[in-house]
Design a protein around this motif. Structure first.
Motif: not given
Length: 156
Positions: A96-106
């Protein structure tokens, strides 16, 4: 046969520590997942996101659903093709990748099934894994790749 199947679960947050969500660190991520007639699942967030390591998190449950669905689809395909499976395990992983804004996705899941078949059954099952992936309801529903790295098949 009915083409639509409905599923229902309840999720109840149990993480109020007396002040609700008055601050990011002031509340627990614990919750209970329930559905009629089955044991409750104790859930939380991933420990990275202040969750409880002793409880299931949504990311683990998604990966478990993928692994379960593939196994069940694979066993179905094996029956159809006359392959007698006597053992099956999987050591699945997901990224899973998490982005700086707190969102993310597998970004991917990798299933690593280890299959044991009865003597006389074929041992080249790659095509059956491919067929099972196409049948798996969960794999067909996610927007990230689900790869398979099966171990060499063993015979019982």
């Amino acid at each position: 046969m009915n083409d639509l199947h409905r599923y229902a679960v309840g999720v109840r947050w149990t993480g109020d520590r007396g002040t609700g969500t008055d601050g990011y660190r002031s509340y627990g991520r614990d919750h209970v997942i329930s559905t009629g007639g089955r044991p409750d699942l104790l859930g939380s967030a991933d420990p990275t996101f202040r969750g409880d390591t002793d409880r299931w998190n949504p990311e683990q449950l998604l990966l478990a659903a993928l692994a379960q669905c593939h196994m069940l689809s694979f066993l179905h395909v094996c029956v159809r093709e006359g392959v007698v499976v006597t053992g099956y395990t999987d050591a699945a992983e997901a990224t899973m990748r998490v982005h700086p804004d707190g969102s993310g996705e597998f970004v991917e899941a990798v299933l690593r099934p280890r299959v044991t078949v009865a003597p006389g059954s074929p041992t080249d099952l790659d095509e059956l894994h491919h067929t099972a992936n196409g049948l798996c309801f969960i794999a067909r529903s996610v927007s990230f790749p689900v790869r398979h790295e099966p171990s060499p098949v063993t015979t019982a």
